[in-house]
Design an enzyme around this catalytic site. Structure first.
Site, PDB file in Angstrom:
ATOM      1  N   PRO A  83       0.825  -1.211   0.000  1.00  0.00           N
ATOM      2  CA  PRO A  83       0.000   0.000   0.000  1.00  0.00           C
ATOM      3  C   PRO A  83       0.859   1.262   0.000  1.00  0.00           C
ATOM      4  O   PRO A  83       1.891   1.323   0.662  1.00  0.00           O
ATOM      5  CB  PRO A  83      -0.806  -0.120   1.301  1.00  0.00           C
ATOM      6  CG  PRO A  83      -0.799  -1.573   1.622  1.00  0.00           C
ATOM      7  CD  PRO A  83       0.519  -2.092   1.134  1.00  0.00           C
ATOM      8  N   GLU A  84       0.417   2.259  -0.756  1.00  0.00           N
ATOM      9  CA  GLU A  84       1.139   3.528  -0.781  1.00  0.00           C
ATOM     10  C   GLU A  84       0.581   4.460   0.289  1.00  0.00           C
ATOM     11  O   GLU A  84      -0.396   4.146   0.970  1.00  0.00           O
ATOM     12  CB  GLU A  84       1.077   4.129  -2.177  1.00  0.00           C
ATOM     13  CG  GLU A  84       1.620   3.146  -3.214  1.00  0.00           C
ATOM     14  CD  GLU A  84       2.131   3.780  -4.488  1.00  0.00           C
ATOM     15  OE1 GLU A  84       2.425   4.988  -4.507  1.00  0.00           O
ATOM     16  OE2 GLU A  84       2.265   3.044  -5.480  1.00  0.00           O
TER      17      GLU A  84
ATOM     18  N   ARG B 133      13.916   8.897  10.595  1.00  0.00           N
ATOM     19  CA  ARG B 133      14.667   8.319   9.484  1.00  0.00           C
ATOM     20  C   ARG B 133      13.881   8.332   8.166  1.00  0.00           C
ATOM     21  O   ARG B 133      14.382   7.873   7.142  1.00  0.00           O
ATOM     22  CB  ARG B 133      15.109   6.896   9.815  1.00  0.00           C
ATOM     23  CG  ARG B 133      14.008   5.873   9.958  1.00  0.00           C
ATOM     24  CD  ARG B 133      14.613   4.482  10.145  1.00  0.00           C
ATOM     25  NE  ARG B 133      13.617   3.444  10.200  1.00  0.00           N
ATOM     26  CZ  ARG B 133      13.328   2.722  11.283  1.00  0.00           C
ATOM     27  NH1 ARG B 133      13.978   2.964  12.409  1.00  0.00           N
ATOM     28  NH2 ARG B 133      12.417   1.783  11.237  1.00  0.00           N
TER      29      ARG B 133
ATOM     30  N   ARG C 165      12.074  -3.431  -8.372  1.00  0.00           N
ATOM     31  CA  ARG C 165      10.683  -3.098  -8.714  1.00  0.00           C
ATOM     32  C   ARG C 165      10.568  -2.789 -10.198  1.00  0.00           C
ATOM     33  O   ARG C 165      11.528  -2.334 -10.824  1.00  0.00           O
ATOM     34  CB  ARG C 165      10.204  -1.878  -7.904  1.00  0.00           C
ATOM     35  CG  ARG C 165      10.274  -2.014  -6.404  1.00  0.00           C
ATOM     36  CD  ARG C 165       9.372  -3.116  -5.869  1.00  0.00           C
ATOM     37  NE  ARG C 165       7.968  -2.857  -6.146  1.00  0.00           N
ATOM     38  CZ  ARG C 165       7.188  -2.096  -5.378  1.00  0.00           C
ATOM     39  NH1 ARG C 165       7.671  -1.525  -4.287  1.00  0.00           N
ATOM     40  NH2 ARG C 165       5.922  -1.928  -5.688  1.00  0.00           N
TER      41      ARG C 165
ATOM     42  N   ASN D  61       5.411   2.637  -6.044  1.00  0.00           N
ATOM     43  CA  ASN D  61       5.687   2.401  -7.449  1.00  0.00           C
ATOM     44  C   ASN D  61       4.714   3.119  -8.384  1.00  0.00           C
ATOM     45  O   ASN D  61       5.093   3.580  -9.462  1.00  0.00           O
ATOM     46  CB  ASN D  61       5.655   0.892  -7.731  1.00  0.00           C
ATOM     47  CG  ASN D  61       6.581   0.499  -8.858  1.00  0.00           C
ATOM     48  OD1 ASN D  61       7.402   1.287  -9.308  1.00  0.00           O
ATOM     49  ND2 ASN D  61       6.451  -0.730  -9.324  1.00  0.00           N
TER      50      ASN D  61
ATOM     51  N   LYS E 220       4.427   5.230   4.823  1.00  0.00           N
ATOM     52  CA  LYS E 220       3.749   3.939   4.794  1.00  0.00           C
ATOM     53  C   LYS E 220       3.618   3.325   6.189  1.00  0.00           C
ATOM     54  O   LYS E 220       3.368   2.125   6.322  1.00  0.00           O
ATOM     55  CB  LYS E 220       4.494   2.983   3.859  1.00  0.00           C
ATOM     56  CG  LYS E 220       4.566   3.479   2.421  1.00  0.00           C
ATOM     57  CD  LYS E 220       5.303   2.507   1.525  1.00  0.00           C
ATOM     58  CE  LYS E 220       5.390   3.041   0.094  1.00  0.00           C
ATOM     59  NZ  LYS E 220       6.072   2.083  -0.809  1.00  0.00           N
TER      60      LYS E 220
END
Length: 269
Positions: free
Chosen positions: A2-3, A121, A258, A162, A52
């Site tokens: 999931p984005e 981070r 990817r 992606n 995410k």
């Protein structure tokens, strides 16, 4: 995976349904049992997303950090509760609904310092009002790494996956393999603003749509896209198909594990 817009939708949903009241917390699977026992009956203070990552804040009792990874899913159901089905890592129940979490990469109870360390981070998240896009620009403008790889690096930019990566590069005519330091600052500012708009739209409607009205199925007389990700897109998962703008065959190759998609004509090297 999931984005970012999906996690922000979940954070809003969980905040609306559960925050501000005591909740029931359990781990039917058992892998989160000790932590669930400590939280059961406590008040969920808030829920928020960063990139995410999803955070359920229980105030002095800690924060549940969830990263869905490739296989994690939430199931949202109105009360009354039923017996758990499958490997339910976490069950959260409130006044009107209950939620089951299955298969996450991360589901852990953290203290404030550990929670802050995760956020520190990560790069700026286009969906957060406290985002500082100049942090991402500082990394991108000094890097020889391709812009396509940089956009997927969560330490550079949080929440972009992606689909958004492929689509924002297409929308701005950027060749995916151009090094980050070759980007113009004005172009980066336009890409950031576009990501903010696209991802906010994704939060609102629950899917990724990146195509302008003149390129939508009804305008072009074509069938709507059929894909489990939903939404109308220009290049993502359209390898070998004609570009919706120029008709050139959409290209694809693997990059950093990817699949990358682009139009060689609209995004010339």
């Amino acid at each position: 995976m999931p984005e970012g817009h999906t996690l922000h939708r979940l954070a809003r949903l969980h905040k609306r349904r559960y925050a501000g009241a005591p909740v029931s917390v359990a781990s039917p699977q058992g892998r989160f049992a000790d932590e669930a026992a400590r939280l059961d009956g406590q008040v969920l203070v808030s829920a928020e997303a960063y990139g995410k990552h999803l955070f359920h804040d229980y105030g002095p009792h800690g924060t549940v950090h969830i990263h869905l990874g490739l296989y994690g899913t939430f199931a949202e159901t109105p009360l009354p509760e039923t017996e758990p089905v499958g490997q339910v890592r976490l069950r959260l129940a409130g006044r009107t609904h209950w939620t089951d979490l299955r298969g996450p990469t991360r589901c852990e109870l953290l203290d404030a310092a550990q929670t802050d360390a995760i956020k520190a981070r990560l790069g700026p998240d286009p969906l957060r009002r406290d985002a500082k896009p100049e942090r991402a620009w500082d990394r991108i403008s000094r890097s020889r790494t391709s812009v396509a790889a940089l956009l997927m690096d969560q330490a550079v930019l949080a929440g972009v996956g992606n689909v958004y990566r492929a689509e924002v590069l297409f929308r701005h005519g950027v060749a995916p393999l151009v090094p980050g330091r070759a980007l113009d600052r004005g172009l980066w500012d336009a890409m950031w603003a576009d990501l903010v708009t696209l991802m906010r739209h994704g939060v609102k409607i629950g899917r990724i749509d990146t195509v302008a009205p003149e390129h939508m199925p009804a305008a072009q007389g074509r069938a709507p896209r059929e894909d489990r990700h939903g939404g109308e897109v220009y290049v993502y998962r359209r390898a070998g198909m004609p570009c919706l703008v120029c008709g050139t065959e959409v290209a694809s190759r693997e990059l950093v594990g990817r699949n990358l998609y682009w139009c060689p004509s609209c995004q010339p090297a």
